[in-house]
Design a protein around this motif. Sequence first.
Motif, PDB file in Angstrom:
ATOM      1  N   TYR A 281     -23.964  30.677  -6.956  1.00 26.95           N
ATOM      2  CA  TYR A 281     -25.096  30.664  -7.760  1.00 26.95           C
ATOM      3  C   TYR A 281     -25.932  32.028  -7.522  1.00 26.95           C
ATOM      4  CZ  TYR A 281     -24.213  25.839  -9.001  1.00 26.95           C
ATOM      5  OH  TYR A 281     -23.561  24.911  -9.540  1.00 26.95           O
ATOM      6  N   GLY A 282     -25.322  32.821  -6.831  1.00 24.59           N
ATOM      7  CA  GLY A 282     -25.982  33.983  -6.440  1.00 24.59           C
ATOM      8  C   GLY A 282     -26.583  34.485  -5.258  1.00 24.59           C
ATOM      9  N   PHE A 283     -26.390  33.567  -4.265  1.00 22.34           N
ATOM     10  CA  PHE A 283     -27.115  33.547  -2.926  1.00 22.34           C
ATOM     11  C   PHE A 283     -26.322  34.292  -1.972  1.00 22.34           C
ATOM     12  CE2 PHE A 283     -29.437  30.004  -4.999  1.00 22.34           C
ATOM     13  CZ  PHE A 283     -30.549  30.573  -4.537  1.00 22.34           C
ATOM     14  N   ASP A 284     -26.810  35.274  -1.322  1.00 25.38           N
ATOM     15  CA  ASP A 284     -26.096  35.891  -0.204  1.00 25.38           C
ATOM     16  C   ASP A 284     -25.851  35.013   0.982  1.00 25.38           C
ATOM     17  OD1 ASP A 284     -25.918  38.440  -1.580  1.00 25.38           O
ATOM     18  OD2 ASP A 284     -28.072  38.597  -1.245  1.00 25.38           O
ATOM     19  N   ALA A 285     -26.777  34.275   1.330  1.00 22.41           N
ATOM     20  CA  ALA A 285     -26.618  33.327   2.611  1.00 22.41           C
ATOM     21  C   ALA A 285     -27.068  31.966   2.139  1.00 22.41           C
ATOM     22  CB  ALA A 285     -27.512  33.929   3.712  1.00 22.41           C
TER      23      ALA A 285
END
Length: 631
Positions: A281-285
């Motif tokens: 969903y586009g989260f780096d962490a």
Amino acid sequence: MLKHFFSHICVVLLVTYIYFTFELARAIDTRSVFKGTLGYDALTSLPFWVELLKFIFFLCSISIVCAVVTLRFSNSLHKLTSKWLSQGSCDFLSVITFSFIILTLSSFTFPNLHFSSIELKKNETLIYVVAAIFMAVVLYGIKKRELTLLLIFCGILFSPNIKFNKNNKVHKITTHPNIVILSIDSLNISDINSENTPFISSFIQKNTYLPNTYTSNARTFPSWVSILTGLYPVNSGARLNLTDFKRLNTQTLITHKLKKRGYTTIYAQDERRFNNIGKRYGFDAVVGPPATALEFLLAKLVDIPHIALFSNYTVIGNIAPYYVYNRANWKTYQPQNFNEQIISTIENQSGPIFVAAHFTLPHWPYKYKESYSSKGIEDKYFDMLRIADKQVQDLYDYMNTSGFLDNSMLFLISDHGESFGRDKDGVFTLSEINTRTLGHGTNIMSLTQYKTLNAFESTFKCQALTAIDRQVNYSLADLSPTILSCLGEKNVSQFDGQVFSKVDKDRFIPLESSLKPLFDANGNINESVTINKNLKMYKVNSLGQLVFKEEKYQDAVNSKQFGGIQGTLMVSIMENQQVFITDMNTQQAILFDKSHLHSEKTQHLLEKTLQYFSRNLSIQDNEIQENKLSE
């Protein structure tokens, strides 16, 4: 010597296996979990097997550690008694003594474990004495090499959990503001007060509070997808929890737009069983337990004492993440540990940061490791509200003192409300229909399920956050267009949500219910019955995640309640196709009767609702007739 060591490992593994089998059988009917296509999907999923092998490694590692300790105790005791006690007797005493210590320590640390004992907790002095003697015997005559290995092991296990004092200011001000969304699960906004939620109460008094904010679907996953996409569930594709990612419209995800502007994106949630939002969903962490099918099963085994004692060490999170920062494991969940992991993740990033953190303690079963079962369900809920409120406050205080909020926009929200069947949890109607259904997402006429917290503060100057009309209706879908408008986004017409400062007073906000869990006579969710009933609706995807089956999806959506809000009016179309009109000012609902005259606003809202949900409804405006209660 080697044969003796392996015998100790076998004993520990045997004890673990007995615990394992008992807990697995007690926790859930495994035959129902692994029968049919669900079991086949799981067993043919590579991520499922990788995660299972990691768990086996974790279990074997703990067993080896326990075996080394008992072996060391046995050998030392044999020497201390000048071999008066046979090696077999020393082995027996070592296993019994070590088991006693483990059971007692787990009873002290996690009193709600199945094997925890109140009686063991009463003998505090005895356990300290026994533990001290045990360790003295273990360390007796220890060789330098063995001591070095012991210190290395302790260093690996404990060092990630040691916290050091940090400078008050650690975050540099960036051109773009830091963006923070702090969310509380299942927050009934009518229960916000200085006793239950002192921080939230203070925050909404000091900052901008939008009391008429709604979620279109009172479940965590659809609500959060609306927050991140700015779309209502019909357009986002997230109509149910655990919707397959392939069904979703992700083109408007705020995370992708923020990353193009140089943002680092972080998502944190301490229970992800029914909300599998993650890096796709586009989260780096991502902070929290894995959103996998195996987590449902293996997390149950935290009741095993020696697993429980290792469950809250940070290093274990890399091997068995379902035991760390996992509110689903409420018996071992420690709220401050989840906060510390969020802070650690933030401090490892640079540049402008987008943080979305969701705290789930107020969600059923309203418990954590220090909960007491003797309390009533509402009292348990209020206890969890207080702790979640403190979690949010502690994270806010860290951000404030560290400089993270010096240039920022911070939104304090909830994903949905919660109903306990009280008078205030429903509307009044002369019909026999129950508008005070328990839970959330179970009845669109229970407005406390659909009203959400929505308040914000901003040290970043933005026109979209000024001149706010607190009386109009807002949606959780408004957050993304508002945030992006503050960052200079011009094309906000792509969203269903609207910019806070430009919300249309006559806007239409759709509502829809979700699948209903099964409750017992005491108002508690009957977990095993609910799971066994709904298992046929799910499958395990290629990532090892539990998702809704495609062939079951549309029928489940069509079985919902549907409605809409406009101004102070609400239309509700129930499962039996009865239509109700609710005046939200008076909290009174009437059964719609087409033979009587209704206001133009009412007719318009009904037509709008029927048109909006036309793909899901089997009735149309010209088919609505007087609905008799006997039907």
